[in-house]
Write an enzyme that holds these catalytic residues in place. Structure first.
Site, mmCIF file in Angstrom:
data_model
loop_
_atom_site.group_PDB
_atom_site.id
_atom_site.type_symbol
_atom_site.label_atom_id
_atom_site.label_comp_id
_atom_site.label_asym_id
_atom_site.label_seq_id
_atom_site.Cartn_x
_atom_site.Cartn_y
_atom_site.Cartn_z
ATOM 1 N N ASP A 1 0.893 -1.171 0.000
ATOM 2 C CA ASP A 1 0.000 0.000 0.000
ATOM 3 C C ASP A 1 0.922 1.209 0.000
ATOM 4 O OD1 ASP A 1 -2.013 1.820 0.265
ATOM 5 O OD2 ASP A 1 -2.946 0.900 2.013
ATOM 6 N N CYS B 1 -4.064 5.086 -2.997
ATOM 7 C CA CYS B 1 -5.254 5.937 -2.911
ATOM 8 C C CYS B 1 -5.072 7.099 -3.883
ATOM 9 C CB CYS B 1 -5.515 6.409 -1.483
ATOM 10 S SG CYS B 1 -4.108 7.197 -0.669
#
Length: 386
Positions: free
Chosen positions: A288, A341
């Site tokens: 991530d 994101c």
């Protein structure tokens, strides 16, 4: 009337001092601490004005800062505003109108598709105009209910009269600003986790379930993905690392609250060889990675306002270094879960293509369109090593 002009003047003064170098929330907190004359109601009104100002992103509003403040307040609010009632009552009467209706009421030529103008750099499948327009609405606060606690959590919320919307059997949406930590046992019964982030769990179902996985969460941050993976499998050989010691301290505290006791953790820079991790030994690497955060700017609109596209290349280079280094840890037949994101193709599909060039096959790729649920927008891809 003078009080409302005072709010506008204060908001203007703050905007003129703020340069985007630190989070707006932190800047406002320090500003109000240094200026004791503002009461809680004043702080709330001024802060809302300022956030509405930045929610218009790169949209050009003709006129001075005051014009942009008032236009932002009208477009970004869905509840009556005392400032508008005093200064522009005709707008306040239509505060709950749709955005097209509001735009028609304004005398300014505004095109909300320009709030986020980099349409040509978006990842595939992202709808540029709805995504851009979504920035004028603050996202919800989402929580993920941990296994076995649905009734416990929803009952407490009802008893405490906290409004919520059921998104799924594990996900609830609450008004942003809800002090959920005062209501439930965070991390034990539920975790604060965005709706789109929770959807990444769909990729977990594609992983083998016949034995405990050896997992390395190489940019673990506060451990949200690892806790979710733990809840899915209930048994893991889990290793977590991050470059920031303070973040790992927070992670360990969260794991303790979540009842996760068996794991390894250490400080590591994912762009460099990690002595604790041997090449070809990991079943699943979760990456991530650090990114522009462009899928979350409806939560931090000041980042949208101050963003320059040169940053995309900087993040792309960092991500490439992380991908090339950490993917070496995956064993043959193992998996690499790449997550951002970000909404920029250079940070998403481009990195997936890099992994494919280095011996990985695409299993499934997702663009998680959070702008359709007042949530973050994310990118997640699961690949398998040949």
């Amino acid at each position: 009337m003078s009080r409302f002009y005072s709010y506008i003047n204060s908001a203007t003064a703050i905007i003129q001092q703020y340069n985007g170098a630190e989070p707006l929330a932190a800047f406002l907190k320090k500003y109000f601490t240094s200026n004791k004359k503002y009461g809680s109601k004043d702080r709330k009104q001024i802060s809302h004005l300022i956030y509405c100002y930045y929610r218009l992103g790169k949209l050009v509003v003709e006129g001075d800062i005051q014009e942009r403040l008032l236009a932002g307040l009208f477009l970004c609010s869905n509840q009556p505003q005392p400032i508008l009632e005093a200064l522009r009552p005709e707008q306040n009467q239509h505060i709950a109108a749709s955005l097209p209706e509001k735009l028609a009421m304004l005398s300014l030529p505004l095109d909300l598709s320009q709030v986020f103008p980099w349409h040509d750099q978006l990842s595939d499948l992202i709808d540029a105009v709805p995504f851009s327009v979504s920035h004028v609405r603050q996202p919800y606060l989402f929580i993920r209910i941990r296994p076995g606690y649905y009734k416990t959590v929803t009952t407490v919320l009802q008893q405490q009269q906290v409004p919520f919307t059921v998104m799924s059997e594990t996900c609830l949406a609450l008004p942003n600003g809800t002090r959920i930590e005062d209501v439930i046992s965070l991390n034990k019964t539920a975790v604060v986790q965005d709706y789109s982030s929770q959807q990444v769990a769909g990729l977990f179902t594609l992983l083998p379930h016949n034995k405990p996985l050896k997992v390395w969460d190489c940019c673990a941050a506060s451990g949200g993905k690892s806790i979710m993976l733990w809840d899915h499998f209930m048994q893991l050989d889990l290793t977590v690392s991050d470059i920031r010691a303070s973040i790992l301290t927070n992670l360990r505290n969260r794991f303790a609250e979540a009842g996760i006791k068996q794991f390894n953790s250490f400080i590591a820079n994912a762009v460099e060889p990690v002595p604790q991790i041997k090449d070809g030994t990991i079943d699943l690497v979760i990456a991530d990675v650090p990114c522009s955060g462009s899928g979350t700017w409806s939560r931090t609109p000041e980042q949208l306002y101050y963003f320059e596209t040169g940053k995309i290349g900087e993040f792309q280079k960092l991500q490439q270094q992380i991908v090339l280094q950490t993917s070496k840890a995956v064993k043959a037949g193992g998996y690499y879960l790449y997550i951002t994101c970000s909404v920029f193709k250079a940070e998403n599909e481009t990195q997936v293509a890099l992994l494919q060039e280095h011996g990985f096959t695409l299993v499934e790729q997702q663009v998680l369109k959070g702008y359709e649920q007042q949530a973050d927008t994310m990118f997640a891809t699961l690949l398998k090593k040949n």
